[in-house]
Design a protein around this motif. Structure first.
Motif, PDB file in Angstrom:
ATOM      1  N   LEU A  50      -5.267  -1.492 -16.153  1.00 52.76           N
ATOM      2  CA  LEU A  50      -4.917  -1.291 -17.571  1.00 52.76           C
ATOM      3  C   LEU A  50      -6.287  -0.883 -18.557  1.00 52.76           C
ATOM      4  CD1 LEU A  50      -3.101  -1.203 -19.867  1.00 52.76           C
ATOM      5  CD2 LEU A  50      -3.327  -3.785 -20.253  1.00 52.76           C
ATOM      6  N   GLU A  51      -7.395  -1.603 -18.076  1.00 53.89           N
ATOM      7  CA  GLU A  51      -8.611  -1.388 -18.825  1.00 53.89           C
ATOM      8  C   GLU A  51      -8.855   0.016 -18.661  1.00 53.89           C
ATOM      9  OE1 GLU A  51     -12.925  -3.234 -19.243  1.00 53.89           O
ATOM     10  OE2 GLU A  51     -11.368  -4.271 -18.145  1.00 53.89           O
ATOM     11  N   CYS A  52      -8.884   0.345 -17.413  1.00 56.00           N
ATOM     12  CA  CYS A  52      -9.596   1.864 -17.128  1.00 56.00           C
ATOM     13  C   CYS A  52      -8.534   2.842 -18.027  1.00 56.00           C
ATOM     14  CB  CYS A  52      -9.207   2.207 -15.575  1.00 56.00           C
ATOM     15  SG  CYS A  52     -10.520   1.555 -14.721  1.00 56.00           S
ATOM     16  N   GLY A  53      -7.081   2.927 -18.096  1.00 50.81           N
ATOM     17  CA  GLY A  53      -6.251   3.471 -18.567  1.00 50.81           C
ATOM     18  C   GLY A  53      -5.950   4.877 -18.092  1.00 50.81           C
ATOM     19  N   ASN A  54      -6.758   5.351 -17.047  1.00 47.78           N
ATOM     20  CA  ASN A  54      -6.441   6.578 -16.315  1.00 47.78           C
ATOM     21  C   ASN A  54      -6.060   6.570 -15.031  1.00 47.78           C
ATOM     22  OD1 ASN A  54      -8.805   5.583 -15.516  1.00 47.78           O
ATOM     23  ND2 ASN A  54      -9.935   7.689 -15.813  1.00 47.78           N
ATOM     24  N   VAL A  55      -5.474   5.283 -14.653  1.00 51.80           N
ATOM     25  CA  VAL A  55      -4.900   5.161 -13.182  1.00 51.80           C
ATOM     26  C   VAL A  55      -3.750   4.885 -12.914  1.00 51.80           C
ATOM     27  CG1 VAL A  55      -5.132   3.842 -11.219  1.00 51.80           C
ATOM     28  CG2 VAL A  55      -7.432   4.552 -12.488  1.00 51.80           C
ATOM     29  N   SER A  56      -2.861   5.741 -12.198  1.00 49.72           N
ATOM     30  CA  SER A  56      -1.489   5.184 -11.919  1.00 49.72           C
ATOM     31  C   SER A  56      -1.257   5.249 -10.341  1.00 49.72           C
ATOM     32  CB  SER A  56      -0.629   6.266 -12.388  1.00 49.72           C
ATOM     33  OG  SER A  56       0.691   6.135 -12.071  1.00 49.72           O
ATOM     34  N   PRO A  57      -1.168   3.833  -9.875  1.00 45.53           N
ATOM     35  CA  PRO A  57      -0.713   3.860  -8.441  1.00 45.53           C
ATOM     36  C   PRO A  57       0.637   4.339  -7.985  1.00 45.53           C
ATOM     37  CG  PRO A  57      -1.550   1.575  -9.609  1.00 45.53           C
ATOM     38  CD  PRO A  57      -1.131   2.565 -10.691  1.00 45.53           C
ATOM     39  N   ALA A  58       0.957   4.846  -6.822  1.00 46.82           N
ATOM     40  CA  ALA A  58       1.941   5.200  -6.248  1.00 46.82           C
ATOM     41  C   ALA A  58       2.181   4.289  -4.998  1.00 46.82           C
ATOM     42  CB  ALA A  58       2.032   6.875  -5.878  1.00 46.82           C
ATOM     43  N   PHE A  59       3.170   3.515  -5.010  1.00 45.95           N
ATOM     44  CA  PHE A  59       3.527   2.611  -3.938  1.00 45.95           C
ATOM     45  C   PHE A  59       4.220   3.163  -2.755  1.00 45.95           C
ATOM     46  CE2 PHE A  59       3.022   0.131  -7.905  1.00 45.95           C
ATOM     47  CZ  PHE A  59       2.006  -0.825  -7.597  1.00 45.95           C
ATOM     48  N   SER A  60       3.615   2.958  -1.651  1.00 45.84           N
ATOM     49  CA  SER A  60       4.200   3.375  -0.600  1.00 45.84           C
ATOM     50  C   SER A  60       5.277   2.270   0.015  1.00 45.84           C
ATOM     51  CB  SER A  60       3.316   3.683   0.696  1.00 45.84           C
ATOM     52  OG  SER A  60       2.235   4.414   0.381  1.00 45.84           O
ATOM     53  N   LEU A  61       6.686   2.703   0.458  1.00 44.70           N
ATOM     54  CA  LEU A  61       7.566   1.974   0.738  1.00 44.70           C
ATOM     55  C   LEU A  61       8.276   2.761   1.790  1.00 44.70           C
ATOM     56  CD1 LEU A  61       9.125   0.664  -2.725  1.00 44.70           C
ATOM     57  CD2 LEU A  61       8.125  -0.745  -0.914  1.00 44.70           C
ATOM     58  N   GLU A  62       9.121   1.779   2.666  1.00 45.49           N
ATOM     59  CA  GLU A  62      10.027   2.613   3.681  1.00 45.49           C
ATOM     60  C   GLU A  62      11.416   2.280   3.379  1.00 45.49           C
ATOM     61  OE1 GLU A  62       7.919   4.198   5.651  1.00 45.49           O
ATOM     62  OE2 GLU A  62       6.356   3.468   5.098  1.00 45.49           O
ATOM     63  N   GLY A  63      11.642   1.794   2.330  1.00 43.36           N
ATOM     64  CA  GLY A  63      12.911   1.491   1.630  1.00 43.36           C
ATOM     65  C   GLY A  63      13.102   0.007   1.674  1.00 43.36           C
ATOM     66  N   PRO A  64      14.085  -0.588   1.701  1.00 44.28           N
ATOM     67  CA  PRO A  64      14.535  -2.030   1.245  1.00 44.28           C
ATOM     68  C   PRO A  64      13.543  -3.039   2.259  1.00 44.28           C
ATOM     69  CG  PRO A  64      16.696  -0.711   1.155  1.00 44.28           C
ATOM     70  CD  PRO A  64      15.593  -0.130   1.780  1.00 44.28           C
ATOM     71  N   ARG A  65      13.660  -4.354   1.623  1.00 46.45           N
ATOM     72  CA  ARG A  65      12.719  -5.130   2.288  1.00 46.45           C
ATOM     73  C   ARG A  65      12.713  -5.259   3.900  1.00 46.45           C
ATOM     74  NH1 ARG A  65      14.611  -9.112  -0.129  1.00 46.45           N
ATOM     75  NH2 ARG A  65      12.893  -9.662  -1.526  1.00 46.45           N
ATOM     76  N   GLU A  66      13.816  -5.188   4.458  1.00 50.14           N
ATOM     77  CA  GLU A  66      13.806  -5.146   6.065  1.00 50.14           C
ATOM     78  C   GLU A  66      13.309  -3.946   6.394  1.00 50.14           C
ATOM     79  OE1 GLU A  66      17.308  -5.287   9.722  1.00 50.14           O
ATOM     80  OE2 GLU A  66      17.859  -5.542   7.455  1.00 50.14           O
ATOM     81  N   MET A  67      13.577  -2.567   6.074  1.00 51.49           N
ATOM     82  CA  MET A  67      12.936  -1.444   6.461  1.00 51.49           C
ATOM     83  C   MET A  67      11.420  -1.465   6.241  1.00 51.49           C
ATOM     84  SD  MET A  67      15.520   1.462   5.443  1.00 51.49           S
ATOM     85  CE  MET A  67      17.129   1.848   6.359  1.00 51.49           C
ATOM     86  N   THR A  68      11.021  -1.950   5.035  1.00 47.73           N
ATOM     87  CA  THR A  68       9.721  -1.710   4.835  1.00 47.73           C
ATOM     88  C   THR A  68       8.758  -2.919   5.614  1.00 47.73           C
ATOM     89  OG1 THR A  68       9.861  -1.155   2.356  1.00 47.73           O
ATOM     90  CG2 THR A  68       7.817  -2.222   2.876  1.00 47.73           C
ATOM     91  N   ASP A  69       9.293  -3.799   5.762  1.00 49.96           N
ATOM     92  CA  ASP A  69       8.518  -5.050   6.575  1.00 49.96           C
ATOM     93  C   ASP A  69       8.599  -4.635   7.932  1.00 49.96           C
ATOM     94  OD1 ASP A  69       8.051  -6.150   4.110  1.00 49.96           O
ATOM     95  OD2 ASP A  69       9.341  -7.980   4.765  1.00 49.96           O
TER      96      ASP A  69
END
Length: 481
Positions: A214-233
């Motif tokens: 937030l302090e930087c203000g110029n960063v946006s993360p894009a989170f990697s997922l494989e689906g709901p909990r069971e699929m991602t884990d």
């Protein structure tokens, strides 16, 4: 092209910063008011963008954006939600840098540099600051890179400076896991006139790191997922889904916009693109997202994971449906080739710098001629590998077949042969030399060519058909140089 001529021209491109400064002050003021009352002030922001645009085609594109945003309740709701839920510091940096520096001023400068120096300048650079990662995901596209490589801070810092000289103000960062790079946020804060998106597994974002983002203000993360909990884990490890969900909560509470990155496979395709999971992503606060089809590269190659031609055809209809009905900016990296006029890699609109410094045409094509530790950014853009790419783009008249790796594999083999590019890790050349894998890719590409032909023909016919006022739908064009 001599280094002297390049330096002389780049010095000349610094002219006009006075106009950019005045425009920046005006845009900051308008953003401040828009955030307080988006419904009333959004048209003013769009009008300002049209006045600031340097090229007539960009003014036309902004007018089309106005028609789309103000005439489409779903898109209007999305933009309003984005502005209302974004922290003022992020508005001052991330939105300001992307829309003013990159789109309104950066792209015209890219065009001038390209015309003067005779080299194509892309809009974005994908950089891996480190190949280190705290996860070991099955089938990771970067899984065969050595985990010990890191770009030096000095080279990364110099790369950002070189990019801005060319009009590039947008870096996407991946890895490895970018948040394992010790000085990552220090680098982003220093280059506070740029916009940064981070592909991240999300497990390292805690309260402290969320505050620093937030302090930087110029960063946006894009989170990697494989689906709901069971699929991602199952693919990423036990407990990863819950850590990502928590990281999303931390950023949403702070007003930091973030997105998602989904790898579509034969096993999860329908689940990830179903209403239930997409609605969960929106409820968590995702503002945008990307989908990538599983590609047979990297660690533990498994061709059974590729989406089938029938699934890809379904995606060609499903993704536009999601965009039309849900408040989410969303792109399918392969099936949206129509929006980008074909493949964007090879320095056309983007390229990839791996943590060892290898300059690759794409995150999924692990071949290189140059290493960024040995050449300047401008010299890297003059690569014979990139020239071999660009003279063949688009690789097919059917823009649903944009990719030289999985859609037109013969083109990639010709590019590697012509440019003399070397594989950047053991096994990288399997996609062009392993007989069994090549036969599979050729067969799958031929199947998709047959299936996609009817979809492409139908889209072309619909585009050419006359539309009355009731049938016409506003189109948001892609920004091009």
């Amino acid at each position: 092209m001599s280094g002297y001529r390049g330096r002389r021209f780049l010095k000349g491109t610094r002219l006009g910063f006075a106009k950019q400064f005045v425009a920046g002050q005006l845009l900051r003021r308008v953003l401040r008011y828009v955030g307080k009352n988006p419904e009333r002030n959004l048209p003013r922001l769009i009008d300002l963008g049209e006045r600031l645009a340097l090229l007539e085609r960009h003014k036309q594109q902004i007018r089309a954006v106005r028609q789309a945003v103000l005439g489409n309740p779903v898109l209007h709701a999305y933009v309003t939600r984005l502005l209302r839920g974004t922290h003022p510091n992020v508005q001052r940096h991330l939105l300001f840098n992307f829309f003013l520096n990159e789109l309104l001023f950066g792209i015209p400068r890219q065009g001038r540099v390209a015309e003067r120096l005779g080299v194509n300048v892309p809009a974005v650079i994908l950089v891996d600051p480190t190949s280190a990662c705290n996860l070991r995901c099955t089938g990771c596209w970067a899984g065969m890179y050595d985990k010990c490589h890191t770009l030096s801070y000095a080279r990364l810092d110099r790369l950002a400076g070189e990019a801005k000289e060319l009009g590039i103000y947008w870096f996407v960062m991946s890895g490895g896991e970018p948040f394992l790079y010790p000085r990552l946020l220090e680098f982003c804060a220093k280059h506070n006139d740029m916009a940064f998106m981070m592909y991240t597994n999300g497990t390292l974002i805690d309260e402290d790191r969320a505050d620093r983002i937030l302090e930087c203000g110029n960063v946006s993360p894009a989170f990697s997922l494989e689906g709901p909990r069971e699929m991602t884990d199952a693919r990423r490890g036990a407990g990863v889904f819950d850590k990502v969900s928590h990281a999303m909560d931390l950023l949403r509470e702070r007003g930091v916009p973030f997105g998602f990155s989904l790898t579509l496979t034969r096993q999860n395709c329908e689940t990830l693109m179903g209403d239930e999971f997409v609605d969960w992503l929106i409820e968590k606060g995702c503002r945008y997202g990307w989908t990538f089809h599983y590609i047979p590269i990297g660690a533990d190659v498994n061709t059974d994971l590729l989406v089938t031609p029938a699934q890809r055809a379904w995606l060609a209809h499903r993704v536009p449906e999601i965009r039309a009905k849900k408040p989410l900016l969303f792109a399918d990296f392969w099936n949206d080739g129509e929006m980008t006029l074909g493949c964007i890699a090879g320095g056309r609109r983007y390229f990839h710098i791996a943590a060892r410094g290898d300059v690759e045409p794409c995150a999924f094509v692990h071949f290189a001629v140059d290493n960024i530790n040995d050449v300047s950014l401008l010299q890297a853009l003059e690569s014979p590998l990139f020239k071999a790419y660009q003279k063949r783009q688009p690789f097919s008249d059917n823009l649903l077949r944009p990719c030289p790796l999985i859609d037109v594999p013969g083109a990639l083999r010709d590019i590697i042969r012509e440019s003399g590019a070397r594989p950047t890790h053991p096994g990288a050349d399997g996609v062009v030399r392993d007989e069994k894998l090549c036969c599979f890719i050729d067969s799958r590409a031929a199947d998709w060519e047959r299936v996609s032909a009817d979809i492409w023909a139908a889209r072309q016919a619909a585009r050419q058909a006359p539309q009355g006022p009731a049938q016409a739908q506003p189109q948001v064009p892609t920004v091009s140089s």
